[in-house]
Design a protein around this motif. Structure first.
Motif, mmCIF file in Angstrom:
data_model
loop_
_atom_site.group_PDB
_atom_site.id
_atom_site.type_symbol
_atom_site.label_atom_id
_atom_site.label_comp_id
_atom_site.label_asym_id
_atom_site.label_seq_id
_atom_site.Cartn_x
_atom_site.Cartn_y
_atom_site.Cartn_z
ATOM 1 N N PHE A 1 0.803 -1.222 0.000
ATOM 2 C CA PHE A 1 0.000 0.000 0.000
ATOM 3 C C PHE A 1 0.838 1.275 0.000
ATOM 4 O O PHE A 1 0.288 2.371 0.064
ATOM 5 N N GLY A 2 2.158 1.086 -0.061
ATOM 6 C CA GLY A 2 3.056 2.211 -0.203
ATOM 7 C C GLY A 2 3.679 2.225 -1.586
ATOM 8 O O GLY A 2 3.329 3.024 -2.442
ATOM 9 N N VAL A 3 4.581 1.286 -1.843
ATOM 10 C CA VAL A 3 5.294 1.215 -3.121
ATOM 11 C C VAL A 3 4.354 0.883 -4.283
ATOM 12 O O VAL A 3 4.424 1.522 -5.348
ATOM 13 N N PHE A 4 3.491 -0.091 -4.110
ATOM 14 C CA PHE A 4 2.610 -0.534 -5.188
ATOM 15 C C PHE A 4 1.722 0.593 -5.733
ATOM 16 O O PHE A 4 1.691 0.834 -6.950
ATOM 17 N N PRO A 5 0.985 1.334 -4.889
ATOM 18 C CA PRO A 5 0.197 2.455 -5.424
ATOM 19 C C PRO A 5 1.064 3.517 -6.093
ATOM 20 O O PRO A 5 0.637 4.134 -7.082
ATOM 21 N N ILE A 6 2.278 3.736 -5.576
ATOM 22 C CA ILE A 6 3.181 4.698 -6.210
ATOM 23 C C ILE A 6 3.511 4.261 -7.635
ATOM 24 O O ILE A 6 3.496 5.067 -8.573
ATOM 25 N N VAL A 7 3.795 2.978 -7.816
ATOM 26 C CA VAL A 7 4.102 2.455 -9.154
ATOM 27 C C VAL A 7 2.898 2.611 -10.079
ATOM 28 O O VAL A 7 3.035 3.044 -11.232
ATOM 29 N N ILE A 8 1.702 2.285 -9.579
ATOM 30 C CA ILE A 8 0.492 2.419 -10.394
ATOM 31 C C ILE A 8 0.304 3.867 -10.834
ATOM 32 O O ILE A 8 0.077 4.153 -12.019
ATOM 33 N N CYS A 9 0.392 4.784 -9.874
ATOM 34 C CA CYS A 9 0.175 6.201 -10.182
ATOM 35 C C CYS A 9 1.230 6.725 -11.157
ATOM 36 O O CYS A 9 0.912 7.494 -12.079
ATOM 37 N N TYR A 10 2.464 6.321 -10.970
ATOM 38 C CA TYR A 10 3.540 6.751 -11.869
ATOM 39 C C TYR A 10 3.288 6.241 -13.282
ATOM 40 O O TYR A 10 3.401 6.993 -14.265
ATOM 41 N N GLU A 11 2.946 4.974 -13.388
ATOM 42 C CA GLU A 11 2.723 4.384 -14.712
ATOM 43 C C GLU A 11 1.466 4.942 -15.379
ATOM 44 O O GLU A 11 1.368 4.971 -16.610
ATOM 45 N N MET A 12 0.503 5.419 -14.593
ATOM 46 C CA MET A 12 -0.711 5.985 -15.165
ATOM 47 C C MET A 12 -0.542 7.448 -15.573
ATOM 48 O O MET A 12 -1.454 8.015 -16.161
ATOM 49 N N GLY A 13 0.610 8.034 -15.247
ATOM 50 C CA GLY A 13 0.834 9.382 -15.743
ATOM 51 C C GLY A 13 1.385 10.385 -14.760
ATOM 52 O O GLY A 13 1.665 11.527 -15.141
ATOM 53 N N MET A 14 1.575 10.010 -13.501
ATOM 54 C CA MET A 14 2.132 10.948 -12.526
ATOM 55 C C MET A 14 3.662 10.976 -12.670
ATOM 56 O O MET A 14 4.393 10.508 -11.802
ATOM 57 N N ARG A 15 4.114 11.550 -13.782
ATOM 58 C CA ARG A 15 5.541 11.570 -14.079
ATOM 59 C C ARG A 15 6.093 12.984 -14.205
ATOM 60 O O ARG A 15 7.251 13.175 -14.562
ATOM 61 N N HIS A 16 5.259 13.964 -13.940
ATOM 62 C CA HIS A 16 5.679 15.347 -14.108
ATOM 63 C C HIS A 16 6.573 15.795 -12.950
ATOM 64 O O HIS A 16 6.650 15.132 -11.910
ATOM 65 N N LEU A 17 7.214 16.937 -13.132
ATOM 66 C CA LEU A 17 8.102 17.474 -12.113
ATOM 67 C C LEU A 17 7.381 17.712 -10.796
ATOM 68 O O LEU A 17 7.945 17.526 -9.718
ATOM 69 N N TYR A 18 6.103 18.095 -10.886
ATOM 70 C CA TYR A 18 5.330 18.339 -9.670
ATOM 71 C C TYR A 18 4.681 17.061 -9.138
ATOM 72 O O TYR A 18 4.194 17.041 -8.006
ATOM 73 N N SER A 19 4.672 16.002 -9.944
ATOM 74 C CA SER A 19 4.053 14.749 -9.515
ATOM 75 C C SER A 19 4.970 13.942 -8.608
ATOM 76 O O SER A 19 4.516 13.345 -7.613
ATOM 77 N N ILE A 20 6.244 13.895 -8.948
ATOM 78 C CA ILE A 20 7.189 13.060 -8.207
ATOM 79 C C ILE A 20 7.256 13.427 -6.722
ATOM 80 O O ILE A 20 7.230 12.537 -5.862
ATOM 81 N N PRO A 21 7.341 14.732 -6.361
ATOM 82 C CA PRO A 21 7.337 15.062 -4.925
ATOM 83 C C PRO A 21 6.088 14.568 -4.202
ATOM 84 O O PRO A 21 6.165 14.180 -3.027
#
Length: 211
Positions: free
Chosen positions: A78-98
């Motif tokens: 519930f920590g790493v896994f949701p982060i991977v999902i969100c990143y792969e779905m498009g949270m890759r911007h400069l403001y998304s990573i923080p």
């Protein structure tokens, strides 16, 4: 072999295996099945504590091991896994990573605090916990699948909603408030709602989500 091996940790291990498989699915673009794995991991976590408490002759070492192994698996599920999902779905911007880093860090802080307080609580009483301090980290296994399901209603705003969800849930992880643990009836309703949502993801959606 080191460790403790009995039925009280089986669901925790199944939850972990489901999340690892879900990570593989997410990075290959199979978001529907990744969301299914996240919800399934959450379902396992909802009942692992109840199963553990059925073993009345657990030693103190077994209880402490259960607390630690549950939280360690939660970091992945519930920590790493949701982060991977969100990143792969498009949270890759400069403001998304923080935001994703903050979410993960808040989850770890929440779990570390829970471990300290839960171990202390179990030394004082055998009663089941009635309240959580802050939002449980497993909440993302409900929130993210539900957002994924309703996203066709606002396709142009999905990424905004996803960013807000990650930020809000992360803040609630470390906010000091009492969150009542759901009763068995409420838990059954919650499981049913999530199950229906996940079935919708798997069988009614055509194609994968485009960021």
């Amino acid at each position: 072999m080191i460790g403790f091996y009995d039925y009280t940790v089986i669901l925790t291990y199944i939850s972990f295996a489901s999340s690892v498989c879900g990570i593989f699915l997410a990075v290959t673009g199979h978001f529907n099945w990744a969301i299914f794995c996240l919800a399934f991991s959450g379902l396992c976590d909802m009942f692992d504590g109840k199963i553990a408490r059925t073993k009345k002759d657990r030693t103190e070492d077994e209880k402490k091991f259960g607390i630690q192994i549950d939280s360690l698996c939660d970091v992945v599920c519930f920590g790493v896994f949701p982060i991977v999902i969100c990143y792969e779905m498009g949270m890759r911007h400069l403001y998304s990573i923080p935001l994703l880093v903050f979410y993960g860090l808040a989850g770890i802080i929440r779990l570390g605090y829970f471990n300290v307080m839960e171990e202390k609580r179990q030394e004082e009483t055998e009663e089941a916990r009635k309240y959580y301090q802050g939002l449980p980290i497993t909440s993302m296994s409900v929130a993210l699948p539900l957002l994924f399901v309703v996203s066709p209603l606002f396709p142009g705003f999905f990424m905004l909603a996803l960013h807000l969800l990650v930020l809000t849930v992360g803040i609630l992880f470390i906010t000091d408030f009492q969150f009542r643990k759901p009763t068995n009836r409420e838990l059954a309703i919650l499981v049913t709602v999530v199950a229906i949502a996940v079935l919708r993801v798997l069988f009614l959606w055509k194609g994968r989500l485009k960021a």
